[in-house]
Scaffold this motif. Sequence first.
Motif, PDB file in Angstrom:
ATOM      1  N   LEU A  93      10.298  -2.217  -1.363  1.00 52.57           N
ATOM      2  CA  LEU A  93      10.894  -2.641  -0.107  1.00 52.57           C
ATOM      3  C   LEU A  93      12.402  -2.724  -0.252  1.00 52.57           C
ATOM      4  CD1 LEU A  93       8.642  -5.619   0.973  1.00 52.57           C
ATOM      5  CD2 LEU A  93       8.987  -3.452   2.152  1.00 52.57           C
ATOM      6  N   ALA A 152       5.893   2.147   5.711  1.00 53.92           N
ATOM      7  CA  ALA A 152       5.229   2.983   4.703  1.00 53.92           C
ATOM      8  C   ALA A 152       4.677   2.129   3.572  1.00 53.92           C
ATOM      9  CB  ALA A 152       6.203   4.027   4.166  1.00 53.92           C
ATOM     10  N   ALA A 153       5.439   1.136   3.146  1.00 54.20           N
ATOM     11  CA  ALA A 153       4.993   0.270   2.044  1.00 54.20           C
ATOM     12  C   ALA A 153       3.796  -0.583   2.453  1.00 54.20           C
ATOM     13  CB  ALA A 153       6.144  -0.620   1.571  1.00 54.20           C
ATOM     14  N   ALA A 154       3.714  -0.913   3.741  1.00 51.33           N
ATOM     15  CA  ALA A 154       2.598  -1.733   4.221  1.00 51.33           C
ATOM     16  C   ALA A 154       1.403  -0.885   4.626  1.00 51.33           C
ATOM     17  CB  ALA A 154       3.059  -2.599   5.399  1.00 51.33           C
ATOM     18  N   GLY A 155       1.519   0.427   4.483  1.00 53.83           N
ATOM     19  CA  GLY A 155       0.385   1.305   4.771  1.00 53.83           C
ATOM     20  C   GLY A 155       0.260   1.695   6.233  1.00 53.83           C
ATOM     21  N   SER A 176       9.550  -0.211   5.237  1.00 54.56           N
ATOM     22  CA  SER A 176       8.582  -1.318   5.208  1.00 54.56           C
ATOM     23  C   SER A 176       7.221  -0.870   5.746  1.00 54.56           C
ATOM     24  CB  SER A 176       9.099  -2.498   6.042  1.00 54.56           C
ATOM     25  OG  SER A 176      10.233  -3.085   5.458  1.00 54.56           O
ATOM     26  N   LEU A 219      -0.846  -7.179   6.302  1.00 53.83           N
ATOM     27  CA  LEU A 219      -1.409  -6.732   5.025  1.00 53.83           C
ATOM     28  C   LEU A 219      -2.013  -7.915   4.259  1.00 53.83           C
ATOM     29  CD1 LEU A 219      -1.834  -4.297   3.186  1.00 53.83           C
ATOM     30  CD2 LEU A 219       0.451  -4.654   2.259  1.00 53.83           C
ATOM     31  N   ARG A 220      -1.298  -9.062   4.300  1.00 52.40           N
ATOM     32  CA  ARG A 220      -1.806 -10.260   3.607  1.00 52.40           C
ATOM     33  C   ARG A 220      -3.163 -10.658   4.185  1.00 52.40           C
ATOM     34  NH1 ARG A 220      -2.513 -15.522   4.076  1.00 52.40           N
ATOM     35  NH2 ARG A 220      -1.844 -15.507   6.253  1.00 52.40           N
ATOM     36  N   ALA A 242      14.130  -7.384   9.310  1.00 53.62           N
ATOM     37  CA  ALA A 242      13.529  -8.507   8.586  1.00 53.62           C
ATOM     38  C   ALA A 242      12.275  -8.968   9.323  1.00 53.62           C
ATOM     39  CB  ALA A 242      14.537  -9.645   8.456  1.00 53.62           C
ATOM     40  N   ILE A 251       5.093   4.516  -1.215  1.00 53.48           N
ATOM     41  CA  ILE A 251       6.495   4.116  -1.228  1.00 53.48           C
ATOM     42  C   ILE A 251       6.683   3.007  -2.257  1.00 53.48           C
ATOM     43  CG2 ILE A 251       8.320   3.063   0.162  1.00 53.48           C
ATOM     44  CD1 ILE A 251       7.726   6.058   0.623  1.00 53.48           C
ATOM     45  N   TYR A 262       1.108 -16.141  13.009  1.00 49.83           N
ATOM     46  CA  TYR A 262       0.055 -16.514  12.066  1.00 49.83           C
ATOM     47  C   TYR A 262      -1.231 -16.938  12.766  1.00 49.83           C
ATOM     48  CZ  TYR A 262       4.333 -16.532   9.391  1.00 49.83           C
ATOM     49  OH  TYR A 262       5.536 -16.174   8.841  1.00 49.83           O
ATOM     50  N   ALA A 316      13.023 -11.520   3.391  1.00 51.12           N
ATOM     51  CA  ALA A 316      12.437 -12.098   4.603  1.00 51.12           C
ATOM     52  C   ALA A 316      10.956 -12.415   4.388  1.00 51.12           C
ATOM     53  CB  ALA A 316      12.616 -11.139   5.781  1.00 51.12           C
ATOM     54  N   VAL A 317      10.236 -11.492   3.756  1.00 50.55           N
ATOM     55  CA  VAL A 317       8.810 -11.724   3.506  1.00 50.55           C
ATOM     56  C   VAL A 317       8.626 -12.974   2.632  1.00 50.55           C
ATOM     57  CG1 VAL A 317       6.724 -10.790   2.422  1.00 50.55           C
ATOM     58  CG2 VAL A 317       8.179  -9.305   3.834  1.00 50.55           C
ATOM     59  N   GLN A 356      -5.864  -8.295   3.118  1.00 53.85           N
ATOM     60  CA  GLN A 356      -6.225  -8.338   1.698  1.00 53.85           C
ATOM     61  C   GLN A 356      -6.807  -9.684   1.289  1.00 53.85           C
ATOM     62  OE1 GLN A 356      -2.599  -7.078  -0.310  1.00 53.85           O
ATOM     63  NE2 GLN A 356      -3.245  -4.934  -0.267  1.00 53.85           N
ATOM     64  N   ALA A 399       9.426  -6.587   8.700  1.00 53.80           N
ATOM     65  CA  ALA A 399       8.833  -6.742   7.368  1.00 53.80           C
ATOM     66  C   ALA A 399       7.884  -7.939   7.348  1.00 53.80           C
ATOM     67  CB  ALA A 399       9.928  -6.901   6.315  1.00 53.80           C
ATOM     68  N   VAL A 400       8.288  -9.043   7.940  1.00 56.45           N
ATOM     69  CA  VAL A 400       7.428 -10.228   7.965  1.00 56.45           C
ATOM     70  C   VAL A 400       6.123  -9.908   8.701  1.00 56.45           C
ATOM     71  CG1 VAL A 400       7.199 -12.595   8.827  1.00 56.45           C
ATOM     72  CG2 VAL A 400       9.351 -11.844   7.762  1.00 56.45           C
ATOM     73  N   PHE A 414       3.825  -7.296   6.666  1.00 61.15           N
ATOM     74  CA  PHE A 414       3.229  -7.834   5.441  1.00 61.15           C
ATOM     75  C   PHE A 414       2.323  -9.033   5.719  1.00 61.15           C
ATOM     76  CE2 PHE A 414       6.055  -4.800   3.741  1.00 61.15           C
ATOM     77  CZ  PHE A 414       5.359  -4.336   2.633  1.00 61.15           C
ATOM     78  N   LEU A 422       0.859  -1.184   0.000  1.00 60.62           N
ATOM     79  CA  LEU A 422       0.000   0.000   0.000  1.00 60.62           C
ATOM     80  C   LEU A 422       0.887   1.223   0.000  1.00 60.62           C
ATOM     81  CD1 LEU A 422      -2.531  -0.951   2.806  1.00 60.62           C
ATOM     82  CD2 LEU A 422      -2.931  -0.997   0.349  1.00 60.62           C
TER      83      LEU A 422
END
Lengths: 261, 261
Positions: free
Chosen positions: A242, B137-140, B135, B256-257, B246, A239, B200, A249-250, B260, B249-250, B253, A236
């Motif tokens: 990554l 910012a990219a993940a919102g 990360s 986010l996963r 790392a 940006i 998870y 890592a993701v 979504q 980021a995991v 995201f 989102l």
Amino acid sequence: MKTITSRDNPLYKELKQLAASSQARRKAGRTLLDGVHLCQGYLTLRGAPVHCIVADSALANPEVLDVVRRCEDLHAHVTALPDPLYNAVSQVDNGIGLMFLVDAPVRAIAGPLTQSAVLLDNLQDPGNVGSILRSAAAAGITQVYCSAGTAFCWSPKVLRAAMGAHFVLEIYENVDLAALVSSATVMVLATSGYATRRLYDVDLRQPVAWLLGHEGQGVADDLLALATHQVVIPHLGQIESLNVAACAAVCFFEQLRQNQA
Amino acid sequence: MKTITSRDNPLYKELKQLAASSQARRKAGRTLLDGVHLCQGYLTLRGAPVHCIVADSALANPEVLDVVRRCEDLHAHVTALPDPLYNAVSQVDNGIGLMFLVDAPVRAIAGPLTQSAVLLDNLQDPGNVGSILRSAAAAGITQVYCSAGTAFCWSPKVLRAAMGAHFVLEIYENVDLAALVSSATVMVLATSGYATRRLYDVDLRQPVAWLLGHEGQGVADDLLALATHQVVIPHLGQIESLNVAACAAVCFFEQLRQNQA
């Protein structure tokens, strides 16, 4: 335990060279592990070093002394250096005064890719390379293949960032990645901000070779074209992308999540 | 466009100080953005800088000239420096010769946490902090709260690693994280290698405040105790843990996963 007090000692000269020059490390096929954590990891996972080097003052540290004793039990060479000589070869500020001289294994590729792996195309930043090695080891991926342009994996900065991952990995350097990808019998996934296939839409419950590219330019076009699929990590916000180590890592942990689900 | 040719010029002295000292940057509440990418990002997302500084030789570069023209259109100050003066304040080797002097916003916390956020407890490494901002910012995730011990977010190294993420984030520094976590109305998840609850297994389809800790010691115990849950990223192999960036980021995201899916 021996002691060196002269800067003209041949071992000391070798240490100085290895500490100062990436080229010297590559040429000698040897490197230095600086600090208790890396040395403990090496002893546990790989065994005796070529040489254990300790600063005089560090012999008062119980953790250091334990490593020294383990080396002696394995009949490894142990040499003490006066602190000024030690500090002149250590690359860690305020380090603990312990390093190993070890071989940086040069591996010949035995055959085509048949299991999960990480392929690094021209990655420049040692911190990124180290972080990726650490994530791969934690995710249970043991094979790492690096193109000639990638940072030397056995450099001190990569070693520090990887926190001992090297010792459980099989690392291949100066690899012709195009040939490796072409002959692979496993799925090769390249990450790309321009891909349309989402990472999460690929069935990762099988071996995957993860192809990761240069920090600025990504994976080279000719390699990208050889991959089984290009995948994107959906994101989102404004940006654009990554960091490559975050991206790795993701990917690795999404594969592990699917395998464990 | 003005030109400075004297090292005694007050603006030039300010630039030298900001370039050299983290303390000066914090005290002034100002920082330098070095390079075309960061400057373009700032112009697009935040508007005019306090000052645009350009090396004489860089005026031949069309990308630089475009940024200079955009600054002039916004009536921002633009000053050219002879290359030797410019190079003495730039922290980028072989940089392109363009930097912005900008305010590093100091934000006051308006109320309790009510949306997804990142909480950084005593993170030391500027590269890690920058990667986490990128990360997020990219993940919102737009809110970032840093304890007093965390690296200054507006330092050049953090700015470089974050690649412009700062300009879409709300960053709060010197934050009392214990007070923030105690008053939060959203779930606070702390990552810990010792946790038993898997990332998870948590329903992340709701706002989450992600609490991340010091590279070596993790999140401080008193903060850990205040979190809603401690979670672990399941891993394989003998490597003890992930790099904190790392890990971040995991987590981001995975949230986010789930959102979504």
